[in-house]
Design a protein around this motif. Structure first.
Motif, PDB file in Angstrom:
ATOM      1  N   ASP A   1     124.349 -67.387  76.313  1.00 43.21           N
ATOM      2  CA  ASP A   1     123.905 -67.921  75.229  1.00 43.21           C
ATOM      3  C   ASP A   1     124.235 -69.685  75.378  1.00 43.21           C
ATOM      4  N   GLY A   2     123.899 -70.159  76.627  1.00 48.13           N
ATOM      5  CA  GLY A   2     124.100 -71.506  76.794  1.00 48.13           C
ATOM      6  C   GLY A   2     125.402 -72.015  76.875  1.00 48.13           C
ATOM      7  N   GLY A   3     126.562 -70.945  77.145  1.00 48.72           N
ATOM      8  CA  GLY A   3     127.663 -71.464  77.292  1.00 48.72           C
ATOM      9  C   GLY A   3     128.525 -71.254  75.782  1.00 48.72           C
ATOM     10  N   ARG A   4     127.911 -70.631  74.727  1.00 50.34           N
ATOM     11  CA  ARG A   4     128.641 -70.568  73.375  1.00 50.34           C
ATOM     12  C   ARG A   4     129.320 -69.257  73.283  1.00 50.34           C
ATOM     13  N   SER A   5     129.100 -68.333  74.265  1.00 54.25           N
ATOM     14  CA  SER A   5     129.944 -67.088  74.260  1.00 54.25           C
ATOM     15  C   SER A   5     130.262 -66.650  75.811  1.00 54.25           C
ATOM     16  N   TYR A   6     131.001 -65.805  75.950  1.00 54.63           N
ATOM     17  CA  TYR A   6     131.138 -65.353  77.237  1.00 54.63           C
ATOM     18  C   TYR A   6     131.442 -63.689  77.279  1.00 54.63           C
ATOM     19  N   GLY A   7     131.322 -63.281  78.432  1.00 53.69           N
ATOM     20  CA  GLY A   7     131.830 -61.883  78.453  1.00 53.69           C
ATOM     21  C   GLY A   7     132.574 -61.603  79.961  1.00 53.69           C
TER      22      GLY A   7
ATOM     23  N   GLY B   1     132.781 -47.149  91.234  1.00 54.40           N
ATOM     24  CA  GLY B   1     131.768 -47.717  91.865  1.00 54.40           C
ATOM     25  C   GLY B   1     130.899 -48.277  90.883  1.00 54.40           C
ATOM     26  N   PHE B   2     131.262 -48.505  89.473  1.00 57.55           N
ATOM     27  CA  PHE B   2     130.693 -48.993  88.529  1.00 57.55           C
ATOM     28  C   PHE B   2     131.156 -50.329  88.127  1.00 57.55           C
ATOM     29  N   ASP B   3     130.055 -51.248  87.960  1.00 60.50           N
ATOM     30  CA  ASP B   3     130.081 -52.427  87.451  1.00 60.50           C
ATOM     31  C   ASP B   3     130.297 -52.539  85.815  1.00 60.50           C
ATOM     32  N   VAL B   4     131.189 -53.353  85.162  1.00 53.12           N
ATOM     33  CA  VAL B   4     131.482 -52.863  83.857  1.00 53.12           C
ATOM     34  C   VAL B   4     131.759 -54.312  83.038  1.00 53.12           C
ATOM     35  N   PHE B   5     130.771 -54.446  82.145  1.00 50.46           N
ATOM     36  CA  PHE B   5     130.658 -55.629  81.512  1.00 50.46           C
ATOM     37  C   PHE B   5     131.199 -55.546  79.887  1.00 50.46           C
ATOM     38  N   ARG B   6     132.086 -56.218  79.643  1.00 51.60           N
ATOM     39  CA  ARG B   6     132.856 -56.511  78.011  1.00 51.60           C
ATOM     40  C   ARG B   6     132.457 -57.676  77.476  1.00 51.60           C
ATOM     41  N   PHE B   7     132.068 -57.761  76.080  1.00 51.93           N
ATOM     42  CA  PHE B   7     131.829 -59.051  75.622  1.00 51.93           C
ATOM     43  C   PHE B   7     131.858 -58.946  74.228  1.00 51.93           C
ATOM     44  N   ASP B   8     132.038 -59.979  73.130  1.00 54.95           N
ATOM     45  CA  ASP B   8     131.919 -59.829  71.874  1.00 54.95           C
ATOM     46  C   ASP B   8     130.578 -60.326  71.404  1.00 54.95           C
ATOM     47  N   LEU B   9     130.056 -59.221  70.601  1.00 58.16           N
ATOM     48  CA  LEU B   9     128.786 -59.239  69.968  1.00 58.16           C
ATOM     49  C   LEU B   9     128.900 -60.687  68.971  1.00 58.16           C
ATOM     50  N   PRO B  10     127.997 -61.387  68.890  1.00 57.16           N
ATOM     51  CA  PRO B  10     127.774 -62.609  67.833  1.00 57.16           C
ATOM     52  C   PRO B  10     127.838 -62.194  66.580  1.00 57.16           C
ATOM     53  N   ASN B  11     128.599 -62.884  65.846  1.00 55.77           N
ATOM     54  CA  ASN B  11     128.628 -62.633  64.351  1.00 55.77           C
ATOM     55  C   ASN B  11     129.148 -61.136  64.114  1.00 55.77           C
ATOM     56  N   THR B  12     129.863 -60.522  64.977  1.00 52.01           N
ATOM     57  CA  THR B  12     130.688 -59.312  64.908  1.00 52.01           C
ATOM     58  C   THR B  12     132.294 -59.628  64.810  1.00 52.01           C
ATOM     59  N   GLY B  13     132.831 -59.389  63.818  1.00 54.91           N
ATOM     60  CA  GLY B  13     134.158 -59.613  63.801  1.00 54.91           C
ATOM     61  C   GLY B  13     134.423 -61.136  63.692  1.00 54.91           C
ATOM     62  N   ASP B  14     135.207 -61.917  64.374  1.00 51.04           N
ATOM     63  CA  ASP B  14     135.423 -63.509  64.537  1.00 51.04           C
ATOM     64  C   ASP B  14     134.569 -64.177  65.395  1.00 51.04           C
ATOM     65  N   ALA B  15     133.531 -63.383  66.118  1.00 53.59           N
ATOM     66  CA  ALA B  15     132.765 -64.095  67.165  1.00 53.59           C
ATOM     67  C   ALA B  15     131.859 -64.761  66.409  1.00 53.59           C
ATOM     68  N   PRO B  16     131.438 -66.106  66.910  1.00 50.47           N
ATOM     69  CA  PRO B  16     130.304 -66.879  66.452  1.00 50.47           C
ATOM     70  C   PRO B  16     128.971 -66.401  66.363  1.00 50.47           C
ATOM     71  N   THR B  17     128.172 -67.077  65.514  1.00 54.23           N
ATOM     72  CA  THR B  17     126.890 -66.392  65.310  1.00 54.23           C
ATOM     73  C   THR B  17     126.144 -66.688  66.703  1.00 54.23           C
ATOM     74  N   GLY B  18     126.015 -67.824  67.222  1.00 56.04           N
ATOM     75  CA  GLY B  18     125.212 -68.241  68.487  1.00 56.04           C
ATOM     76  C   GLY B  18     123.621 -68.345  68.172  1.00 56.04           C
ATOM     77  N   THR B  19     122.988 -68.574  68.941  1.00 51.89           N
ATOM     78  CA  THR B  19     121.400 -68.586  68.791  1.00 51.89           C
ATOM     79  C   THR B  19     120.361 -67.759  68.697  1.00 51.89           C
TER      80      THR B  19
END
Length: 259
Positions: free
Chosen positions: A8-14, A56-74
C-alpha cells in the motif's frame, strides 16, 4: 531470514519467509485475526512459517488493514488488500498459487477470498463456520452431566437465558454465509480443486460442542478427499499450551506435505 515487503505504497508491510531447498511453487499467506499480531498467538505463525519454509513453501505474514491496531490504509476492501499481497508475492517468488487462512475471522476472510480468486488452491481454517443445531444441545447436555449436580441449575439458566435485546453477541462479529449457501460454496471450491484443512477447538464452545455439527455443516462433502476436518475440543482457541501449538503445527505440516 524474513524479508520485509512494503504494501500500500509503504503504509504497511509484511514478512516473507523464503522457502529453503526445493521450492513448491505454492506460497502460504497467513492472515491475522482480530487483535492478534502477524506473529500469531504466542508466535504460532512465526514457528509455523519456519516449519513450512523448511519444507519448500514461501510464507507471508502481515497485518490486515483496519484489523486490531493496524492502520486503515487506502484499500477499499480486504479483498483488494489480499490481491495486492498475491501480486507482491508472485513478483518476488514466482508463485502463482496460494494456500491461505488463519484463526477465527482470518479463516472467514480466507473463505471469502478463495471464492473470488482462483489463485487460491488451499485453505487453512481454524474455528471457522459451523451450524448450531440439535447436536449443539447434545453437547451442552454432555457438559452438564460432567459437572456436579449442584451446578446444574445455574448451567441450565445460562443455557436458556436469551441474549439482551440490542446488545451484540460474539456471533455477530463473524462473517458467515447461510448454511445452505455455505454448502454450495464448499461444493464450488472442492470441484475447483481447493484443498481444505479445517480445525475446530474447544475455544468455540459458544457455537460448537459436538462433532455431529460438522457433519451437518459440511453435509455430503464431509468425506470428500480434498476436505480434512479436525475436531479437537481439548485445545483452546488461541493455542495457549506449547504442546497444543506443537500438535496443531505438526498436523498442518503433515497436511501441507501431501499437497
Amino acid at each position: 531470514m524474513d524479508e520485509v515487503i512494503a504494501l500500500d505504497g509503504g503504509r504497511s508491510y509484511g514478512l516473507l519467509t523464503r522457502a529453503a531447498g526445493n521450492r513448491r511453487r505454492r506460497a502460504v499467506v497467513l492472515f491475522n485475526p482480530g487483535l492478534i499480531h502477524r506473529t500469531g498467538a504466542f508466535r504460532f505463525h512465526v514457528r509455523l512459517a519456519r516449519g513450512l519454509a523448511a519444507r519448500g513453501f514461501d510464507v507471508f505474514r502481515f497485518d490486515l488493514p483496519n484489523t486490531g491496531d493496524a492502520p486503515t490504509g487506502t484499500h477499499a476492501t480486504k479483498e483488494s488488500v489480499v490481491d495486492e499481497v498475491f501480486d507482491a508475492i508472485e513478483a518476488r517468488t514466482g508463485s502463482r498459487h496460494f494456500i491461505i487462512g488463519g484463526i477465527c475471522s482470518a479463516a472467514d476472510l480466507g473463505w471469502k477470498i478463495a471464492l473470488v480468486d482462483k489463485r487460491v488452491v488451499g485453505l487453512l481454517l481454524m474455528d471457522a463456520m459451523a451450524v448450531k443445531n440439535h447436536w449443539f444441545r447434545v453437547g451442552q447436555l454432555r457438559l452438564l452431566l460432567k459437572r456436579p449436580p449442584s451446578s446444574w441449575p445455574g448451567m441450565i439458566m445460562r443455557f436458556l437465558r436469551p441474549k439482551p435485546a440490542g446488545l451484540p453477541g460474539i456471533m455477530d462479529f463473524r462473517d458467515w454465509p447461510e448454511p445452505q449457501q455455505f454448502k454450495r460454496q464448499l461444493a464450488q471450491l472442492l470441484e475447483r480443486g481447493v484443498d481444505t484443512l479445517a480445525f475446530y477447538t474447544g475455544g468455540v464452545s459458544y457455537y460448537l460442542l459436538h462433532p455431529g455439527q460438522l457433519r451437518t455443516s459440511y453435509g455430503a462433502w464431509r468425506d470428500h478427499p480434498r476436505l480434512q476436518l479436525e475436531f479437537w475440543p481439548e485445545i483452546d482457541h488461541i493455542l495457549f499450551s506449547p504442546l497444543d501449538r506443537e500438535r496443531v503445527s505438526a498436523r498442518i505440516l503433515q497436511w501441507m506435505e501431501g499437497l
